[in-house]
Scaffold this motif. Structure first.
Motif, PDB file in Angstrom:
ATOM      1  N   THR A 273       0.837  -1.202   0.000  1.00  0.00           N
ATOM      2  CA  THR A 273       0.000   0.000   0.000  1.00  0.00           C
ATOM      3  C   THR A 273       0.871   1.250   0.000  1.00  0.00           C
ATOM      4  O   THR A 273       2.100   1.195   0.102  1.00  0.00           O
ATOM      5  CB  THR A 273      -0.909   0.038   1.240  1.00  0.00           C
ATOM      6  N   GLY A 274       0.203   2.387  -0.073  1.00  0.00           N
ATOM      7  CA  GLY A 274       0.918   3.650   0.015  1.00  0.00           C
ATOM      8  C   GLY A 274       1.627   3.838   1.334  1.00  0.00           C
ATOM      9  O   GLY A 274       2.625   4.580   1.416  1.00  0.00           O
ATOM     10  N   ASP A 275       1.150   3.164   2.386  1.00  0.00           N
ATOM     11  CA  ASP A 275       1.803   3.272   3.694  1.00  0.00           C
ATOM     12  C   ASP A 275       3.190   2.635   3.700  1.00  0.00           C
ATOM     13  O   ASP A 275       3.974   2.865   4.633  1.00  0.00           O
ATOM     14  CB  ASP A 275       0.935   2.612   4.770  1.00  0.00           C
ATOM     15  N   ASP A 276       3.496   1.820   2.689  1.00  0.00           N
ATOM     16  CA  ASP A 276       4.815   1.205   2.585  1.00  0.00           C
ATOM     17  C   ASP A 276       5.857   2.159   2.011  1.00  0.00           C
ATOM     18  O   ASP A 276       7.030   1.787   1.885  1.00  0.00           O
ATOM     19  CB  ASP A 276       4.746  -0.056   1.726  1.00  0.00           C
ATOM     20  N   VAL A 277       5.440   3.368   1.643  1.00  0.00           N
ATOM     21  CA  VAL A 277       6.348   4.348   1.041  1.00  0.00           C
ATOM     22  C   VAL A 277       6.517   5.517   2.010  1.00  0.00           C
ATOM     23  O   VAL A 277       5.625   6.343   2.144  1.00  0.00           O
ATOM     24  CB  VAL A 277       5.808   4.857  -0.310  1.00  0.00           C
ATOM     25  N   PRO A 278       7.633   5.606   2.711  1.00  0.00           N
ATOM     26  CA  PRO A 278       7.819   6.688   3.684  1.00  0.00           C
ATOM     27  C   PRO A 278       7.828   8.063   3.010  1.00  0.00           C
ATOM     28  O   PRO A 278       8.503   8.263   1.992  1.00  0.00           O
ATOM     29  CB  PRO A 278       9.191   6.383   4.298  1.00  0.00           C
ATOM     30  N   GLU A 279       7.083   9.003   3.597  1.00  0.00           N
ATOM     31  CA  GLU A 279       7.070  10.349   3.032  1.00  0.00           C
ATOM     32  C   GLU A 279       8.452  10.981   3.074  1.00  0.00           C
ATOM     33  O   GLU A 279       8.807  11.782   2.209  1.00  0.00           O
ATOM     34  CB  GLU A 279       6.070  11.230   3.774  1.00  0.00           C
ATOM     35  N   ALA A 280       9.249  10.590   4.071  1.00  0.00           N
ATOM     36  CA  ALA A 280      10.601  11.147   4.148  1.00  0.00           C
ATOM     37  C   ALA A 280      11.422  10.811   2.911  1.00  0.00           C
ATOM     38  O   ALA A 280      12.245  11.626   2.460  1.00  0.00           O
ATOM     39  CB  ALA A 280      11.303  10.622   5.401  1.00  0.00           C
ATOM     40  N   LEU A 281      11.197   9.621   2.332  1.00  0.00           N
ATOM     41  CA  LEU A 281      11.902   9.267   1.101  1.00  0.00           C
ATOM     42  C   LEU A 281      11.387  10.072  -0.084  1.00  0.00           C
ATOM     43  O   LEU A 281      12.167  10.483  -0.946  1.00  0.00           O
ATOM     44  CB  LEU A 281      11.738   7.773   0.813  1.00  0.00           C
ATOM     45  N   LEU A 282      10.084  10.288  -0.138  1.00  0.00           N
ATOM     46  CA  LEU A 282       9.517  11.088  -1.225  1.00  0.00           C
ATOM     47  C   LEU A 282      10.071  12.503  -1.204  1.00  0.00           C
ATOM     48  O   LEU A 282      10.164  13.165  -2.248  1.00  0.00           O
ATOM     49  CB  LEU A 282       7.986  11.132  -1.104  1.00  0.00           C
ATOM     50  N   ALA A 283      10.427  12.969  -0.017  1.00  0.00           N
ATOM     51  CA  ALA A 283      10.950  14.329   0.130  1.00  0.00           C
ATOM     52  C   ALA A 283      12.458  14.403  -0.026  1.00  0.00           C
ATOM     53  O   ALA A 283      13.025  15.497  -0.004  1.00  0.00           O
ATOM     54  CB  ALA A 283      10.553  14.879   1.506  1.00  0.00           C
ATOM     55  N   ASP A 284      13.119  13.258  -0.182  1.00  0.00           N
ATOM     56  CA  ASP A 284      14.580  13.218  -0.153  1.00  0.00           C
ATOM     57  C   ASP A 284      15.160  12.542  -1.382  1.00  0.00           C
ATOM     58  O   ASP A 284      16.164  11.848  -1.317  1.00  0.00           O
ATOM     59  CB  ASP A 284      15.042  12.488   1.115  1.00  0.00           C
ATOM     60  N   CYS A 285      14.486  12.727  -2.542  1.00  0.00           N
ATOM     61  CA  CYS A 285      14.984  12.149  -3.792  1.00  0.00           C
ATOM     62  C   CYS A 285      14.718  13.119  -4.929  1.00  0.00           C
ATOM     63  O   CYS A 285      13.846  13.987  -4.835  1.00  0.00           O
ATOM     64  CB  CYS A 285      14.321  10.797  -4.069  1.00  0.00           C
ATOM     65  N   ARG A 286      15.443  12.945  -5.999  1.00  0.00           N
ATOM     66  CA  ARG A 286      15.277  13.794  -7.185  1.00  0.00           C
ATOM     67  C   ARG A 286      14.199  13.273  -8.109  1.00  0.00           C
ATOM     68  O   ARG A 286      13.614  14.043  -8.888  1.00  0.00           O
ATOM     69  CB  ARG A 286      16.594  13.882  -7.947  1.00  0.00           C
ATOM     70  N   HIS A 287      13.930  11.978  -8.058  1.00  0.00           N
ATOM     71  CA  HIS A 287      12.983  11.374  -8.995  1.00  0.00           C
ATOM     72  C   HIS A 287      12.337  10.165  -8.341  1.00  0.00           C
ATOM     73  O   HIS A 287      12.991   9.442  -7.574  1.00  0.00           O
ATOM     74  CB  HIS A 287      13.711  10.937 -10.275  1.00  0.00           C
ATOM     75  N   VAL A 288      11.055   9.926  -8.647  1.00  0.00           N
ATOM     76  CA  VAL A 288      10.324   8.759  -8.160  1.00  0.00           C
ATOM     77  C   VAL A 288       9.809   7.968  -9.355  1.00  0.00           C
ATOM     78  O   VAL A 288       9.154   8.523 -10.247  1.00  0.00           O
ATOM     79  CB  VAL A 288       9.142   9.157  -7.257  1.00  0.00           C
ATOM     80  N   HIS A 289      10.110   6.674  -9.364  1.00  0.00           N
ATOM     81  CA  HIS A 289       9.639   5.773 -10.426  1.00  0.00           C
ATOM     82  C   HIS A 289       8.778   4.679  -9.811  1.00  0.00           C
ATOM     83  O   HIS A 289       9.156   4.090  -8.788  1.00  0.00           O
ATOM     84  CB  HIS A 289      10.825   5.131 -11.151  1.00  0.00           C
ATOM     85  N   ALA A 290       7.635   4.404 -10.431  1.00  0.00           N
ATOM     86  CA  ALA A 290       6.759   3.317  -9.995  1.00  0.00           C
ATOM     87  C   ALA A 290       6.585   2.321 -11.132  1.00  0.00           C
ATOM     88  O   ALA A 290       6.567   2.693 -12.306  1.00  0.00           O
ATOM     89  CB  ALA A 290       5.391   3.856  -9.574  1.00  0.00           C
ATOM     90  N   ALA A 291       6.450   1.030 -10.766  1.00  0.00           N
ATOM     91  CA  ALA A 291       6.338  -0.032 -11.769  1.00  0.00           C
ATOM     92  C   ALA A 291       5.270  -1.030 -11.368  1.00  0.00           C
ATOM     93  O   ALA A 291       4.806  -1.054 -10.223  1.00  0.00           O
ATOM     94  CB  ALA A 291       7.681  -0.733 -11.949  1.00  0.00           C
ATOM     95  N   SER A 292       4.870  -1.859 -12.344  1.00  0.00           N
ATOM     96  CA  SER A 292       3.911  -2.953 -12.129  1.00  0.00           C
ATOM     97  C   SER A 292       2.614  -2.453 -11.506  1.00  0.00           C
ATOM     98  O   SER A 292       2.077  -3.029 -10.555  1.00  0.00           O
ATOM     99  CB  SER A 292       4.554  -4.057 -11.284  1.00  0.00           C
TER     100      SER A 292
END
Length: 320
Positions: free
Chosen positions: A122-141
Motif C-alpha cells: 500500500t501507500g503506507d509502505d512508502v515513507p514520506e521522508a523518502l519522497l521528500a529526499d529524492c530527485r525522482h520517483v519511479h513506480a512499476a507494475s
C-alpha cells in the motif's frame, strides 16, 4: 539541501526463475521437458529498474514489501549487493514473497506469478521522508499492486511538491482492463510514461488497436506525460504531445530479453537526471536495454554508464 537519493523506486521485487528456451508447447500430463538454461535471479520490474539505475551510477532507494521468508531475504540481499538502499523494503509477517517463473521462447516469454505480498503493498509502505529526499520517483507494475496503485497519485503529488520528477511503467495488465479513473489521475502527475508498444496501444483505449503506435503515444501524451515507448528491435520513440522523436536503437544478439524494458527505463531516467535531452536519453536507454540481453536474467548484464555510452557511440553489434 541536496537530496540523499537520486531515485526512489516503488513497486515489485521477487525472485525470478527463468527457464528456456522452450522449443515445444508446455506439456502437462506429468511430462518432463528439458531446456538449455535455468536461472534463479532477482526479478520484478521495479527491482530490475532500481538495479539498472544503480549500475549506471545513481543513488537509489527502494520501497515495497516482501515476505518474512527465505525468498524475501534473497530479494533484500540481491538489491543490497547491487547498491540499492533497502531500508524501506518492508517484511510482511503473514504473506509470502512474490515468485515469478518465466518461460522463454524465441524472443518471447510467458510469465507466471504468484502474487504473495503484491496485493498487500500500500501507500503506507512508502515513507514520506523518502519522497521528500529524492530527485525522482519511479513506480512499476501498476496493475499487479491495486492497493498501491490507488495511492500512487497522492504519492507522486507529494514527491512533486518536494521538487522531484516522476515516472511510471505500468507493465502488463493481467485482467486486460487497462484503464480507469485512478490511472488517469496518476498520468496527470507523471512526467514520463514508459510502456512498451503493446502496452501503449492498450493504455490508449479500445479504439487504439486500429491506429498507429505514434497516434497511441499522442493520445497518452495528451493526458500529461512525456510518453516513451519501447519497441524491441525496432528501437523506441518519445512523444511530448506535439512531436515524436525516434531512435533505431543498438543492434544486439540477445541471449534473454527478460528485464530489457526495465533496463531501458533505468537508462532513460538516469540520462534525464544527468541532463541529457530526449533524443540522447532515448539512444542511451535503448543501449541499456540491448546490453542487458547479453546474459540470462534481468540484472546480470546491466551496463555501466560508460558501457552504455560506448554502445551508443559504436552503434554496432554488442559483444557477448
Amino acid at each position: 539541501m541536496p537530496s540523499t537519493f537520486d531515485l526512489l523506486v516503488i513497486g515489485d521485487a521477487n525472485p525470478d526463475i527463468v527457464l528456456g528456451p522452450l522449443d515445444t508447447p508446455l506439456a502437462f500430463g506429468q511430462r518432463e521437458q528439458l531446456v538449455e538454461t535455468g536461472l534463479l535471479t532477482l526479478g520484478g520490474s521495479a527491482a530490475i529498474m532500481a538495479c539498472g539505475a544503480a549500475r549506471l551510477g545513481m543513488k537509489v532507494a527502494f520501497a515495497g514489501r516482501v515476505g518474512d521468508d527465505d525468498a524475501g531475504r534473497y530479494v533484500r540481499s540481491a538489491l543490497h549487493a547491487r547498491g540499492v538502499n533497502t531500508d524501506a523494503l518492508r517484511l510482511d509477517p503473514g504473506l509470502p514473497t512474490p515468485l515469478t517463473t518465466v518461460f522463454t521462447r524465441a524472443g518471447d516469454r510467458a510469465i507466471l506469478t504468484a502474487p504473495g505480498t503484491l496485493h498487500a503493498t500500500t501507500g503506507d509502505d512508502v515513507p514520506e521522508a523518502l519522497l521528500a529526499d529524492c530527485r525522482h520517483v519511479h513506480a512499476a507494475s501498476y496493475f499487479l499492486m491495486p492497493a498501491l496503485a490507488e495511492a500512487l497519485p497522492g504519492l507522486m503529488r507529494v514527491a512533486r511538491r518536494h521538487g522531484a520528477t516522476t515516472s511510471l511503467d505500468t507493465n502488463d495488465d493481467p485482467s486486460g482492463a487497462w484503464r480507469g479513473d485512478a490511472l488517469d489521475a496518476l498520468l496527470a502527475v507523471t512526467d514520463i510514461l514508459l510502456p512498451n508498444a503493446q502496452e501503449a496501444i492498450a493504455l490508449a483505449g479500445p479504439a487504439a488497436g486500429h491506429v498507429r503506435l505514434d497516434e497511441a503515444a499522442a493520445r497518452l501524451a495528451a493526458l500529461g506525460p512525456l510518453v516513451v515507448v519501447k519497441n524491441g528491435a525496432d528501437g523506441a520513440l518519445a512523444h511530448d504531445g506535439r512531436s515524436v522523436l525516434r531512435t533505431a536503437g543498438v543492434p544486439a544478439s540477445p541471449k534473454d530479453t527478460v528485464g530489457a524494458g526495465d533496463s531501458f527505463d533505468a537508462g532513460f531516467v538516469t540520462a534525464t537526471l544527468n541532463g541529457l535531452g530526449t533524443t540522447d536519453a532515448l539512444e542511451l536507454a535503448a543501449a541499456c536495454g540491448a546490453l542487458s540481453t547479453r546474459a540470462h536474467g534481468g540484472t546480470p548484464a546491466q551496463p555501466t554508464w560508460d558501457e552504455a555510452q560506448a554502445a551508443v557511440a559504436r552503434n554496432g553489434e554488442n559483444p557477448s
